[in-house]
Write a protein that holds these residues in place. Structure first.
Motif, PDB file in Angstrom:
ATOM      1  N   MET A 162       0.839  -1.190   0.000  1.00  0.00           N
ATOM      2  CA  MET A 162       0.000   0.000   0.000  1.00  0.00           C
ATOM      3  C   MET A 162       0.875   1.241   0.000  1.00  0.00           C
ATOM      4  N   SER A 163       0.318   2.377  -0.446  1.00  0.00           N
ATOM      5  CA  SER A 163       1.068   3.622  -0.440  1.00  0.00           C
ATOM      6  C   SER A 163       1.297   4.060   0.989  1.00  0.00           C
ATOM      7  N   GLN A 164       2.500   4.526   1.299  1.00  0.00           N
ATOM      8  CA  GLN A 164       2.854   4.909   2.640  1.00  0.00           C
ATOM      9  C   GLN A 164       2.490   6.358   2.898  1.00  0.00           C
ATOM     10  N   LYS A 165       2.118   6.650   4.157  1.00  0.00           N
ATOM     11  CA  LYS A 165       1.800   8.015   4.528  1.00  0.00           C
ATOM     12  C   LYS A 165       3.093   8.801   4.652  1.00  0.00           C
ATOM     13  N   PRO A 166       3.111  10.039   4.214  1.00  0.00           N
ATOM     14  CA  PRO A 166       4.343  10.816   4.238  1.00  0.00           C
ATOM     15  C   PRO A 166       4.756  11.142   5.660  1.00  0.00           C
ATOM     16  N   THR A 167       6.040  11.144   5.914  1.00  0.00           N
ATOM     17  CA  THR A 167       6.603  11.566   7.185  1.00  0.00           C
ATOM     18  C   THR A 167       7.728  12.543   6.907  1.00  0.00           C
ATOM     19  N   ALA A 168       8.300  13.068   7.994  1.00  0.00           N
ATOM     20  CA  ALA A 168       9.372  14.043   7.818  1.00  0.00           C
ATOM     21  C   ALA A 168      10.608  13.376   7.235  1.00  0.00           C
ATOM     22  N   GLU A 169      10.802  12.088   7.548  1.00  0.00           N
ATOM     23  CA  GLU A 169      11.999  11.398   7.069  1.00  0.00           C
ATOM     24  C   GLU A 169      11.764  10.670   5.754  1.00  0.00           C
ATOM     25  N   ARG A 170      10.501  10.407   5.404  1.00  0.00           N
ATOM     26  CA  ARG A 170      10.250   9.567   4.245  1.00  0.00           C
ATOM     27  C   ARG A 170       9.157  10.165   3.389  1.00  0.00           C
ATOM     28  N   ALA A 175       6.167  10.328   0.545  1.00  0.00           N
ATOM     29  CA  ALA A 175       5.093   9.391   0.220  1.00  0.00           C
ATOM     30  C   ALA A 175       5.435   8.605  -1.040  1.00  0.00           C
ATOM     31  N   THR A 176       5.115   7.335  -1.033  1.00  0.00           N
ATOM     32  CA  THR A 176       5.299   6.478  -2.192  1.00  0.00           C
ATOM     33  C   THR A 176       3.944   6.261  -2.842  1.00  0.00           C
ATOM     34  N   VAL A 177       3.782   6.764  -4.041  1.00  0.00           N
ATOM     35  CA  VAL A 177       2.503   6.686  -4.726  1.00  0.00           C
ATOM     36  C   VAL A 177       2.428   5.392  -5.524  1.00  0.00           C
ATOM     37  N   GLN A 178       1.365   4.638  -5.304  1.00  0.00           N
ATOM     38  CA  GLN A 178       1.138   3.405  -6.023  1.00  0.00           C
ATOM     39  C   GLN A 178      -0.235   3.447  -6.660  1.00  0.00           C
ATOM     40  N   THR A 179      -0.333   2.832  -7.803  1.00  0.00           N
ATOM     41  CA  THR A 179      -1.607   2.788  -8.499  1.00  0.00           C
ATOM     42  C   THR A 179      -2.480   1.681  -7.922  1.00  0.00           C
ATOM     43  N   PHE A 180      -3.736   1.662  -8.378  1.00  0.00           N
ATOM     44  CA  PHE A 180      -4.659   0.616  -7.942  1.00  0.00           C
ATOM     45  C   PHE A 180      -4.147  -0.761  -8.331  1.00  0.00           C
ATOM     46  N   TRP A 181      -3.556  -0.878  -9.506  1.00  0.00           N
ATOM     47  CA  TRP A 181      -3.057  -2.178  -9.969  1.00  0.00           C
ATOM     48  C   TRP A 181      -1.843  -2.614  -9.172  1.00  0.00           C
ATOM     49  N   ASP A 182      -1.039  -1.654  -8.695  1.00  0.00           N
ATOM     50  CA  ASP A 182       0.079  -2.004  -7.818  1.00  0.00           C
ATOM     51  C   ASP A 182      -0.422  -2.610  -6.506  1.00  0.00           C
TER      52      ASP A 182
END
Length: 256
Positions: A1-9, A11-18
């Motif tokens: 799943m796409s990760q929630k953004p943090t100060a150190e990391r 956000a990683t955007v992923q599609t529905f198919w991912d």
């Protein structure tokens, strides 16, 4: 799943198919582990059914502890494929039960990237506690509640002229259904803890409705063990009542 953004990391955007590919891989790994454990259980037929069928005889160690008089409930097979299909079904259930920790781990690993740290910790505690209580309820059913039910219903006769002829399928279905029911019933402390954390119930409220809860507990126990034996009814009711009393203490802690 796409990760929630943090100060150190970021956000990683992923599609529905991912997401769908990740979920499919998660399910395939879970099914593979369940299938392997199911095959192992299937191959260990003698050991498997020596455990499953143990409560039908007074040789079961629980009966010896309780001082039950000698008895043996005979099982019969009425279908050509029934024994083989029962063997496969029991092996599949054992495989699912054995693989359940890994399945929960895979599902948690799939959803955890979308959770905050506090949400992840809460999910671990809730899922872990729910799984533990379900297993405790299942084990208690096998060790105490189901054997008492088999002892009473399997030997009950309206007349000496009418003998009991129980089928293997009936025995297995009763064992599985009662195990599921008791596993769900033992989720009571977890549910109460969550509701208490949400502020929907309190310890004082549960103490106030204790008498009503006792009536509900007796009704649930009568449904789980459909017997007229008062002793069996009390044996089933006692752990549920203790769960309710323990839930009051747990809710009190969550409200503080």
């Amino acid at each position: 799943m796409s990760q929630k953004p943090t100060a150190e990391r970021p956000a990683t955007v992923q599609t529905f198919w991912d997401h769908l590919d990740e979920l499919r891989a998660c399910l395939l790994r879970s099914l593979a582990v369940m299938a392997v454990l199911g095959v192992v259980a299937f191959c260990l037929k003698d050991m498997l059914f020596s455990v499953v069928l143990a409560p039908r005889s007074s040789d079961f160690f629980v009966y010896r502890w309780l001082g039950v008089e000698p008895f043996c409930v005979s099982l019969m097979n009425t279908g050509l494929t029934e024994q083989f299909m029962t063997h496969m079904r029991v092996a599949l259930y054992v495989g699912l039960l054995g693989a359940s920790p890994y399945i929960l781990y895979e599902l948690f690993r799939f959803v955890s990237p979308g959770l905050y740290q506090n949400e992840r910790q809460a999910a671990v505690w809730i899922v872990g506690a729910a799984y533990l209580m379900f297993m405790v309820g299942t084990v208690l059913n096998y060790l105490l509640i189901f054997p008492l039910t088999v002892r009473f219903l399997g030997t009950y006769q309206v007349s000496p002229d009418v003998s009991n002829m129980l089928t293997l399928q009936s025995y297995i279905d009763t064992l599985i259904s009662m195990s599921l029911v008791m596993g769900v019933v033992f989720e009571l402390p977890v549910v109460c803890a969550v509701l208490g954390r949400m502020g929907l119930i309190s310890g004082n409220m549960m103490r106030q409705y204790r008498r009503h809860a006792v009536v509900v507990i007796l009704i649930v126990a009568a449904i789980v063990t459909p017997t007229t034996d008062v002793f069996t009814l009390l044996v089933v009711s006692l752990p549920i009542w203790l769960l309710y009393e323990g839930s009051i203490w747990i809710v009190k802690l969550t409200n503080t």
